[in-house]
Write a protein that holds these residues in place. Structure first.
Motif, PDB file in Angstrom:
ATOM      1  N   ARG A  84       0.840  -1.206   0.000  1.00 18.62           N
ATOM      2  CA  ARG A  84       0.000   0.000   0.000  1.00 18.62           C
ATOM      3  C   ARG A  84       0.868   1.245   0.000  1.00 18.62           C
ATOM      4  O   ARG A  84       1.936   1.253   0.608  1.00 18.62           O
ATOM      5  N   THR A  94      -3.127   3.964  -2.510  1.00 14.19           N
ATOM      6  CA  THR A  94      -3.139   2.990  -3.605  1.00 14.19           C
ATOM      7  C   THR A  94      -2.731   1.625  -3.079  1.00 14.19           C
ATOM      8  O   THR A  94      -1.792   1.513  -2.294  1.00 14.19           O
ATOM      9  N   LEU A  95      -3.462   0.633  -3.544  1.00 13.55           N
ATOM     10  CA  LEU A  95      -3.012  -0.737  -3.309  1.00 13.55           C
ATOM     11  C   LEU A  95      -2.343  -1.218  -4.594  1.00 13.55           C
ATOM     12  O   LEU A  95      -2.968  -1.261  -5.658  1.00 13.55           O
ATOM     13  N   ASP A 153      -7.256   2.992  -2.849  1.00 14.63           N
ATOM     14  CA  ASP A 153      -7.481   2.390  -1.537  1.00 14.63           C
ATOM     15  C   ASP A 153      -7.568   3.545  -0.548  1.00 14.63           C
ATOM     16  O   ASP A 153      -6.556   4.017  -0.050  1.00 14.63           O
ATOM     17  N   ASP A 190      -4.772   0.031  -7.577  1.00 13.68           N
ATOM     18  CA  ASP A 190      -6.166   0.193  -7.167  1.00 13.68           C
ATOM     19  C   ASP A 190      -6.283   1.254  -6.078  1.00 13.68           C
ATOM     20  O   ASP A 190      -5.524   1.230  -5.102  1.00 13.68           O
TER      21      ASP A 190
END
Lengths: 107, 154
Positions: free
Chosen positions: B19, B117-118, B113, B111
């Motif tokens: 993350r 971001t993940l 999150d 993605d």
């Protein structure tokens, strides 16, 4: 081949990894190891030979049986090596954290 | 603190997640802009990347060259296959040691999150043997999975 090469080569086979995972729970005989796999005892024995040569397992004599267990001395260098590699990847992402912190959003 | 996870999947995959406290667009740019890549994709302390080619379009070339300042070095070449800004990249790469390793096919997802971001990397190797070798020699990219820990041995 270096010790690590031999060890990783031994680890490249899923049956052998499964055998090691089973041995992590404790000592086992060839018959006990063969049971969960649809393999003959000689086939399992061949895999054990590879693991033994790579220094990942040791076997002792118990009457007619030769139970196997994990060889701590063989497993530890792999674990240390992998920890080092994991560290290198983790370090990349720690650096990326700083890079991202310094980036100005493009508006 | 963002913790990296790394695990093997099946016989030929390696999956990494991490993350980041930045939006997907920034993380994506840090993976495609050569000037940014050179700042972080370095592996162990002491290594630098003097050459970084990253042509972020389909069929675009990838070339990373690393040196450690003590005479050692190696490089990775690859090609971009698919790019969906700022959510997904698919590329192949191989290490030259100096002989090329088999292609590592990598899907990178960005993605959203929360505020961050993940990041998810999903690597696919041609076979189990190649994956084991890559994990053993994946050095500067630090691509590893502890079979030992992952498969519950210790």
């Amino acid at each position: 081949m270096s010790t690590l090469d031999t060890a990783f080569s031994a680890l490249s086979d899923p049956t052998r990894r499964a055998i090691l995972a089973r041995l992590a729970q404790g000592e086992a005989t060839v018959m006990e190891l063969a049971k969960p796999f649809e393999m003959t005892q000689p086939a399992i024995s061949r895999h054990l030979k590879v693991l033994e040569t790579a220094g990942l397992i040791v076997r002792r004599v118990d009457g007619t049986k030769r139970p196997c267990r994990l060889a701590k001395a063989g497993i530890e260098p792999i674990d240390q090596w992998l920890a080092m590699l994991r560290e290198a990847l983790a370090k990349n992402y720690d650096r990326l954290d700083s890079v991202l912190a310094n980036m100005k959003p493009e508006k | 603190m963002a913790k990296m996870t790394l695990k093997t999947e099946g016989d030929t995959h390696v999956v990494v997640t991490r993350r980041f406290a930045a939006p997907p667009e920034a993380v994506y740019r840090a993976h495609t802009d050569p000037k940014l890549i050179q700042q972080w994709l370095l592996g162990p302390e002491g290594w630098t990347m003097p050459v970084c080619i990253s042509e972020a379009h389909p069929n675009g070339r990838i070339r990373y060259e690393w040196i450690n300042g003590k005479g050692a070095g190696f490089h990775v070449t690859g090609e971009y296959l698919e790019l969906e800004p700022f959510s997904r990249i698919v590329h192949v790469e191989r290490m030259h040691l100096p002989d090329p390793t088999p292609d590592n096919h990598i899907e990178t997802r960005f993605d959203a999150d929360g505020e961050g971001t993940l990041l998810t990397l999903r690597m696919t190797l041609p076979d189990a043997e190649t994956r084991a070798k890559m994990l053993a020699t994946g050095m500067e990219r630090g691509m590893e999975a502890s079979y030992v820990r992952l498969e519950g041995m210790i």
